[in-house]
Motif scaffolding. Structure first.
Motif, PDB file in Angstrom:
ATOM      1  N   PHE A   1       0.794  -1.231   0.000  1.00  0.00           N
ATOM      2  CA  PHE A   1       0.000   0.000   0.000  1.00  0.00           C
ATOM      3  C   PHE A   1       0.832   1.290   0.000  1.00  0.00           C
ATOM      4  O   PHE A   1       0.270   2.376  -0.073  1.00  0.00           O
ATOM      5  N   GLY A   2       2.147   1.164   0.083  1.00  0.00           N
ATOM      6  CA  GLY A   2       2.983   2.362   0.087  1.00  0.00           C
ATOM      7  C   GLY A   2       2.987   3.055  -1.265  1.00  0.00           C
ATOM      8  O   GLY A   2       2.786   2.425  -2.313  1.00  0.00           O
ATOM      9  N   LEU A   3       3.208   4.355  -1.251  1.00  0.00           N
ATOM     10  CA  LEU A   3       3.328   5.106  -2.497  1.00  0.00           C
ATOM     11  C   LEU A   3       4.784   5.047  -2.943  1.00  0.00           C
ATOM     12  O   LEU A   3       5.641   5.805  -2.482  1.00  0.00           O
ATOM     13  N   HIS A   4       5.045   4.093  -3.819  1.00  0.00           N
ATOM     14  CA  HIS A   4       6.356   3.941  -4.432  1.00  0.00           C
ATOM     15  C   HIS A   4       6.126   3.773  -5.929  1.00  0.00           C
ATOM     16  O   HIS A   4       4.984   3.698  -6.405  1.00  0.00           O
ATOM     17  N   ALA A   5       7.194   3.728  -6.684  1.00  0.00           N
ATOM     18  CA  ALA A   5       7.082   3.766  -8.148  1.00  0.00           C
ATOM     19  C   ALA A   5       6.215   2.648  -8.700  1.00  0.00           C
ATOM     20  O   ALA A   5       5.400   2.883  -9.608  1.00  0.00           O
ATOM     21  N   ALA A   6       6.348   1.446  -8.177  1.00  0.00           N
ATOM     22  CA  ALA A   6       5.589   0.315  -8.715  1.00  0.00           C
ATOM     23  C   ALA A   6       4.095   0.493  -8.517  1.00  0.00           C
ATOM     24  O   ALA A   6       3.298   0.217  -9.428  1.00  0.00           O
ATOM     25  N   ASN A   7       3.699   0.968  -7.346  1.00  0.00           N
ATOM     26  CA  ASN A   7       2.268   1.174  -7.104  1.00  0.00           C
ATOM     27  C   ASN A   7       1.732   2.379  -7.865  1.00  0.00           C
ATOM     28  O   ASN A   7       0.633   2.350  -8.431  1.00  0.00           O
ATOM     29  N   LEU A   8       2.508   3.467  -7.901  1.00  0.00           N
ATOM     30  CA  LEU A   8       2.048   4.674  -8.604  1.00  0.00           C
ATOM     31  C   LEU A   8       1.972   4.484 -10.113  1.00  0.00           C
ATOM     32  O   LEU A   8       1.288   5.247 -10.795  1.00  0.00           O
ATOM     33  N   ALA A   9       2.623   3.452 -10.629  1.00  0.00           N
ATOM     34  CA  ALA A   9       2.559   3.183 -12.064  1.00  0.00           C
ATOM     35  C   ALA A   9       1.138   2.877 -12.524  1.00  0.00           C
ATOM     36  O   ALA A   9       0.815   3.015 -13.707  1.00  0.00           O
ATOM     37  N   HIS A  10       0.269   2.500 -11.594  1.00  0.00           N
ATOM     38  CA  HIS A  10      -1.120   2.205 -11.944  1.00  0.00           C
ATOM     39  C   HIS A  10      -1.955   3.488 -12.097  1.00  0.00           C
ATOM     40  O   HIS A  10      -3.019   3.457 -12.715  1.00  0.00           O
ATOM     41  N   ALA A  11      -1.493   4.584 -11.513  1.00  0.00           N
ATOM     42  CA  ALA A  11      -2.218   5.855 -11.601  1.00  0.00           C
ATOM     43  C   ALA A  11      -1.892   6.548 -12.921  1.00  0.00           C
ATOM     44  O   ALA A  11      -1.048   6.102 -13.697  1.00  0.00           O
TER      45      ALA A  11
END
Length: 325
Positions: A254-264
């Motif tokens: 759930f952290g805001l890091h590059a891999a997760n933000l790539a979905h936005a």
């Protein structure tokens, strides 16, 4: 709550929550805040709108950003400002909160910015305040933090004014976050309907539909195409038991890091109300990266709090105009 906040003429009397605030009033606050944002490279100027007024920062919980920005806001409006160290005040001797309010009113207080660990505390103060005294909620329990919600939508509006078309994802401890509640209410009032909350099941609201949001434990789905991504701090001081027991690695999921933000969206705004826990809910490179408006949120907090206090003070002036200089 609405009756306490809004007077018989529809004017702002106290600011306790963003829930139920009319759209026109929110827009007026945001428009007024625009007038207090200094131009790039130009030092902020003091204005005399609260000259002769006294603002008390009455904080029953620790704070850095909120208390400091309220202090700066009041001083830029030319008010006298008193910061109360409540932990070492009469409260430590057993004085009731309302007795503290009455005592400070007797000293000539005009506006209180109050932070308190109990839900509904701001409304309790407002219900017992003298007619000439205004209460501004600087955060009460997990209930509301209206000036933070307003500075959040103010920051968004400066980049993405089309609230109707916005896709907003709020990631983290939504259930215990007064910031999330206030920001969601403000967004919905301004027309945003696509609001997703993302996090472990213990952190999601019990009734997402009642809050006007969709909820998911799937970060990829929640952030998919989002125009705004807001991370939240884990509210450990308000959590009973081990709410993270079912999460092996919170940062990874759930952290805001590059891999997760790539979905936005590739141009998504990254927001966080602070304080930031690096490597937990957000990475430092994201917090201070090109998409981040986190420091802008802090700066905008001064202008928004100036706007709220100036409008409230003006509503108490004869005829409802600006207070005399």
């Amino acid at each position: 709550m609405t009756d306490l906040q809004i007077d018989a003429h529809g004017r702002l009397r106290h600011l306790l929550t963003t829930e139920g605030l009319p759209r026109a009033l929110i827009q007026r606050i945001l428009d007024t805040a625009e007038t207090f944002v200094p131009e790039a490279g130009v030092p902020p100027k003091k204005v005399p709108l609260l000259r002769g007024k006294t603002v008390f920062n009455l904080f029953f919980e620790n704070s850095t950003r909120t208390r400091t920005t309220f202090e700066l806001a009041a001083k830029r409006l030319s008010a006298d400002v008193i910061n109360m160290d409540v932990a070492h005040s009469s409260k430590s001797k057993g004085e009731d909160d309302l007795d503290t309010l009455y005592t400070l009113q007797a000293m000539g207080a005009d506006i209180f910015a109050i932070r308190h660990p109990e839900n509904g505390a701001a409304a309790r103060f407002a219900a017992h305040a003298a007619p000439h005294v205004a209460i501004v909620n600087a955060g009460d329990g997990s209930h509301a933090h209206p000036t933070q919600g307003l500075l959040d939508v103010f920051t968004i509006r400066r980049h993405r004014p089309d609230f109707d078309a916005l896709r907003v994802a709020i990631v983290g401890d939504v259930r215990h976050s007064r910031v999330a509640h206030s920001t969601i209410h403000a967004l919905r009032t301004l027309g945003t309907r696509d609001i997703r909350v993302v996090g472990p099941r213990h952190f999601l609201p019990a009734d997402p539909a009642a809050l006007g949001v969709s909820a998911t434990t799937d970060t990829a789905a929640g952030l998919n195409g989002a125009d705004v991504v807001m991370g939240l701090r884990i509210q450990r001081e308000r959590i009973e038991g081990d709410a993270l027991a079912d999460v092996a690695d919170y940062h990874s999921q759930f952290g805001l890091h590059a891999a997760n933000l790539a979905h936005a969206s590739a141009t998504a705004l990254v927001m966080h109300p602070g304080p930031i826990n690096r490597g937990v809910e957000i990475n430092a490179d994201i917090a201070y990266g090109q998409q981040s408006v986190i420091l802008e949120q802090v700066r905008n907090g001064i202008a928004v709090r100036m706007a709220v206090m100036a409008i409230i003070a003006g509503n108490r002036a004869p005829g409802g105009g600006p207070p005399s200089a």
